[in-house]
Design a protein around this motif. Sequence first.
Motif, short mmCIF file in Angstrom:
data_model
loop_
_atom_site.label_atom_id
_atom_site.label_comp_id
_atom_site.label_asym_id
_atom_site.label_seq_id
_atom_site.Cartn_x
_atom_site.Cartn_y
_atom_site.Cartn_z
N ARG A 40 0.86 -1.17 0.00
CA ARG A 40 0.00 0.00 0.00
C ARG A 40 0.91 1.23 0.00
O ARG A 40 1.94 1.26 0.67
CB ARG A 40 -0.88 -0.01 1.24
CG ARG A 40 -1.70 1.26 1.41
CD ARG A 40 -2.77 1.11 2.46
NE ARG A 40 -2.28 0.49 3.69
CZ ARG A 40 -3.07 0.19 4.73
NH1 ARG A 40 -4.35 0.44 4.67
NH2 ARG A 40 -2.57 -0.37 5.80
N TYR A 41 0.55 2.25 -0.76
CA TYR A 41 1.38 3.46 -0.86
C TYR A 41 0.61 4.64 -0.30
O TYR A 41 -0.49 4.95 -0.75
CB TYR A 41 1.76 3.73 -2.31
CG TYR A 41 2.72 4.89 -2.50
CD1 TYR A 41 4.09 4.68 -2.60
CD2 TYR A 41 2.26 6.20 -2.57
CE1 TYR A 41 4.97 5.74 -2.76
CE2 TYR A 41 3.12 7.26 -2.73
CZ TYR A 41 4.47 7.02 -2.83
OH TYR A 41 5.35 8.09 -2.99
N LEU A 42 1.19 5.30 0.68
CA LEU A 42 0.58 6.48 1.29
C LEU A 42 1.58 7.63 1.23
O LEU A 42 2.76 7.47 1.53
CB LEU A 42 0.21 6.22 2.75
CG LEU A 42 -0.71 5.02 3.04
CD1 LEU A 42 -0.90 4.88 4.54
CD2 LEU A 42 -2.04 5.18 2.34
N CYS A 43 1.11 8.80 0.82
CA CYS A 43 1.96 9.99 0.80
C CYS A 43 1.32 11.04 1.70
O CYS A 43 0.13 11.36 1.53
CB CYS A 43 2.13 10.53 -0.62
SG CYS A 43 3.33 11.88 -0.76
N VAL A 44 2.08 11.55 2.63
CA VAL A 44 1.56 12.55 3.56
C VAL A 44 2.33 13.85 3.42
O VAL A 44 3.46 13.87 2.94
CB VAL A 44 1.62 12.05 5.02
CG1 VAL A 44 0.79 10.80 5.20
CG2 VAL A 44 3.06 11.78 5.44
N GLU A 45 1.69 14.92 3.81
CA GLU A 45 2.28 16.24 3.71
C GLU A 45 2.66 16.74 5.10
O GLU A 45 1.96 16.48 6.08
CB GLU A 45 1.29 17.22 3.08
CG GLU A 45 0.88 16.85 1.66
CD GLU A 45 -0.15 17.80 1.10
OE1 GLU A 45 -0.52 18.75 1.81
OE2 GLU A 45 -0.57 17.60 -0.05
N ILE A 46 3.76 17.47 5.14
CA ILE A 46 4.18 18.08 6.39
C ILE A 46 3.50 19.43 6.54
O ILE A 46 3.53 20.26 5.64
CB ILE A 46 5.72 18.26 6.43
CG1 ILE A 46 6.38 16.90 6.43
CG2 ILE A 46 6.14 19.07 7.65
CD1 ILE A 46 6.00 16.01 7.59
N MET A 47 2.85 19.62 7.68
CA MET A 47 2.18 20.89 7.97
C MET A 47 2.94 21.58 9.10
O MET A 47 2.79 21.20 10.27
CB MET A 47 0.72 20.64 8.36
CG MET A 47 -0.11 20.07 7.23
SD MET A 47 -1.80 19.65 7.71
CE MET A 47 -1.51 18.14 8.65
N PRO A 48 3.80 22.54 8.75
CA PRO A 48 4.62 23.20 9.78
C PRO A 48 3.78 23.75 10.91
O PRO A 48 2.71 24.34 10.70
CB PRO A 48 5.31 24.32 8.99
CG PRO A 48 5.33 23.84 7.58
CD PRO A 48 4.04 23.08 7.42
N GLY A 49 4.26 23.53 12.12
CA GLY A 49 3.59 24.08 13.29
C GLY A 49 2.53 23.17 13.89
O GLY A 49 1.99 23.47 14.95
N GLU A 50 2.22 22.06 13.20
CA GLU A 50 1.20 21.13 13.72
C GLU A 50 1.84 19.79 13.99
O GLU A 50 2.01 18.97 13.10
CB GLU A 50 0.04 20.98 12.73
CG GLU A 50 -1.11 20.18 13.32
CD GLU A 50 -2.30 20.09 12.39
OE1 GLU A 50 -3.17 19.23 12.64
OE2 GLU A 50 -2.36 20.88 11.42
N THR A 51 2.20 19.56 15.23
CA THR A 51 2.95 18.37 15.59
C THR A 51 2.18 17.08 15.29
O THR A 51 2.76 16.10 14.82
CB THR A 51 3.30 18.41 17.10
OG1 THR A 51 4.04 19.59 17.37
CG2 THR A 51 4.13 17.21 17.49
N LEU A 52 0.89 17.07 15.53
CA LEU A 52 0.09 15.85 15.37
C LEU A 52 -0.46 15.69 13.95
O LEU A 52 -1.13 14.69 13.67
CB LEU A 52 -1.06 15.84 16.37
CG LEU A 52 -0.67 15.72 17.85
CD1 LEU A 52 -1.91 15.81 18.73
CD2 LEU A 52 0.06 14.41 18.11
N GLY A 53 -0.17 16.63 13.06
CA GLY A 53 -0.75 16.58 11.72
C GLY A 53 -0.39 15.33 10.96
O GLY A 53 -1.25 14.69 10.33
#
Length: 278
Positions: free
Chosen positions: A74-87
């Motif tokens: 399975r392939y998952l791509c996630v984005e980094i959201m600066p300032g949101e530790t739990l994102g």
Amino acid sequence: MYTTYWHLREQPFQNVTDSRFAYLSDQHLESLARLIYLVSSRKLGGVLTGPYGVGKSMILQLLAQKVRSEALSRYLCVEIMPGETLGLARQLLALIGQDQPISDMTAAIEIVRAICNDPKAAFQHTVLAIDEAHLIKDRTIYDFLQMLTNISVLGRDLTPQYPAFTLILSGHVDLIKNLVPLESLRQRLQLVWNLEPLTETQTWEYIHHRIRTAGGDIWLFEEVALQMIYQASHGLPRLINNLCDAALMLGCASHAAKIGKDLVQQAANEVLSPIFNT
């Protein structure tokens, strides 16, 4: 729209990750092959770096297509959201169908561990790709990623069958500096590959490939124009796209027969002036 004027089926220099327009140099092919090996072997992780606009996101898209077409994982791509530790943790839980409220990273890890340790869940080996990973500043996020690499999928006899995740960190070369103090995580990343800008020859081939894919005449750009595009873009595909797109628009407006050096100069002055004049 300049496509009709230049006899093109579509715009050839859009800055979107369309695999039809992917130009793969030897180093791009090598990076893709190594990432495919990581996934097919279910290794713990790897790193893909390079300057902005060099083609990292395209490599990740091609990897995703390979993984999905051959059902490797399975392939998952996630984005980094600066300032949101739990994102990142929330994105991951949602993607694996466990969209539950969490108050910290430990809670997220326990949810993931529980589903991986349940043989009935049949958790599929998962490629977790993180684009723009150089934006990670919080040590807690790195700790979360390290803990993910410690999780194995258990079989019916409750023995570990395979790692639950292959982690791929992709980002600007600053990512390497960010990883230096994280020795435990670094030991789990079994590949580090840096993409370099295109050479002048590759830049010409890149432009020809994209024009050909769009149905146009590959010699739409004069040789001197191609040389100038390489010099102005430093071989970075995103900047090549910006220059070529602007030059085609300007050429259409001025009823040019081809794209010459004057049109490239004008395009550079309009869209890349801070770079072109340095």
